[in-house]
Write an enzyme that holds these catalytic residues in place. Structure first.
Site, PDB file in Angstrom:
ATOM      1  N   ASP A  17     -10.168   3.072   2.430  1.00 54.06           N
ATOM      2  CA  ASP A  17     -10.219   3.040   3.910  1.00 54.06           C
ATOM      3  C   ASP A  17     -10.852   3.419   4.715  1.00 54.06           C
ATOM      4  O   ASP A  17     -11.911   2.940   5.159  1.00 54.06           O
ATOM      5  CB  ASP A  17      -9.010   2.239   4.085  1.00 54.06           C
ATOM      6  CG  ASP A  17      -8.218   1.393   4.119  1.00 54.06           C
ATOM      7  OD1 ASP A  17      -9.321   0.372   3.186  1.00 54.06           O
ATOM      8  OD2 ASP A  17      -7.088   0.986   3.692  1.00 54.06           O
ATOM      9  N   LYS A  44       0.486  -1.316   0.258  1.00 52.48           N
ATOM     10  CA  LYS A  44      -0.089  -0.326  -0.291  1.00 52.48           C
ATOM     11  C   LYS A  44       0.679   1.135  -0.096  1.00 52.48           C
ATOM     12  O   LYS A  44      -0.111   2.357  -0.218  1.00 52.48           O
ATOM     13  CB  LYS A  44      -0.762  -0.302   1.170  1.00 52.48           C
ATOM     14  CG  LYS A  44      -2.346  -0.580   1.014  1.00 52.48           C
ATOM     15  CD  LYS A  44      -3.207  -0.561   2.822  1.00 52.48           C
ATOM     16  CE  LYS A  44      -4.380  -1.707   2.251  1.00 52.48           C
ATOM     17  NZ  LYS A  44      -5.079  -1.630   3.006  1.00 52.48           N
TER      18      LYS A  44
END
Ligand code: ATR
Length: 278
Positions: free
Chosen positions: A106, A70
């Site tokens: 997220d 990520k």
């Protein structure tokens, strides 16, 4: 009969085998009759650069990015959206005609999930346990959601201090496990567990969280992994949720980025519940 062109969305991670994202997205594509397929790709650390180039070469619609890529994917992309800059991590890449744009869904997905539980974040105090990548996304979301105060508790205090500083907010107070934080957690509306290890009630955690009775306890983990966090919530008379809602809503937002269509939320939710119940 003319065949429709198949569009491919990928998932880059290591491991990817246990991810529920493929079933969630493929069920959604099918439900809306969209010509998309979502494919998990096991991308090892040294292969990330080649894998990103393949997004363009293979004309993938985009990819989701998971552990451990990520952060490392950021310099490989052409443009980084504000959501990802804030988190220092990308979980969704969209291929806009060869220009790769990184997003992070997220934090907003977490906020959507908390909203689903009927909790209004505006003006409340929130406790976050853990100061890693997941905590960063959650705190960024909490700040956007208008919380009044964040109490950040972490084993390694310096990491929590650095995280708070990098988010540039003066409403985050930092505690280590050794600090007395029982007073800081009283009157809290939300407790988030972002630890990457199972929460265990021995030691200081149990005593010092008792002041949070009545708050929503939200564990970012989901599935059958043992943890005492949700049991503790129940004993304190608090509502308790695992991280399935966050997984769902980050996926709902990624779905929209991939195909420009509102996601069938309940279809996706059911696909996750079904996948976990087998
Ligand atoms: P993620 O991306 O899931 O957030 P991470 O970035 O590795 O994972 O963060 C892991 C978090 O779990 C950190 O807050 C870490 O605490 P430290 O900052 O002190 O390392 C916490 N953690 C991991 N193992 C732990 C343990 N055995 N006891 C307490 N906290 C732990």
């Amino acid at each position: 009969m003319k065949r429709r062109e198949q569009k491919v969305v990928g998932l880059f991670g290591d491991p990817v085998r246990h991810s529920l994202s493929p079933v969630m997205h493929n069920t959604a594509f099918e439900a809306l009759g969209l010509p998309y397929v979502y494919v998990p790709f096991h991308v090892e650390e040294g292969d990330l650069g080649d894998a990103v180039m393949a997004i363009r070469a293979l004309k993938l619609v985009g990819v989701n990015v998971t552990v451990p890529h990520k952060e490392k994917v950021i310099p490989l992309l052409d443009r980084i959206d504000g959501s990802a800059l804030r988190c220092g991590a990308v979980n969704t890449v969209v291929n806009d005609g060869g220009v790769l744009v990184g997003y992070n869904t997220d934090g907003a997905g977490f906020i959507d999930s908390v909203g689903d539980e009927g909790l209004d974040l505006r003006g409340i105090k929130a406790v976050v346990m853990g100061a890693g990548g997941a905590a960063r996304a959650v705190i960024a979301g909490l700040l956007d959601g208008g919380v009044a105060e964040v109490v950040l508790i972490n084993r390694t205090k310096e990491k929590a201090v650095a995280l708070a500083a990098s988010l540039g907010s003066n409403i985050i107070s930092v505690f280590s496990l050794e600090d007395g934080y029982s007073r800081a957690v009283s009157g809290v509306g939300l407790v988030v567990n972002s630890l990457s290890v199972p929460f265990r009630r021995e030691g200081r955690w149990l005593a010092d969280l008792s002041g949070a009775a009545g708050a929503l306890f939200y564990d970012l983990r989901y599935g059958a992994m043992p943890s005492d966090f949700l049991d503790l919530a129940k004993e304190l008379g608090s509502p308790a949720r695992d991280g399935l809602g966050m997984l769902l809503y980050q996926g709902v937002r990624a779905f929209y980025l991939f195909c420009g269509r509102e996601a069938p939320v309940e279809v996706m939710r059911k696909s996750l519940e079904d996948a976990l119940s087998v």
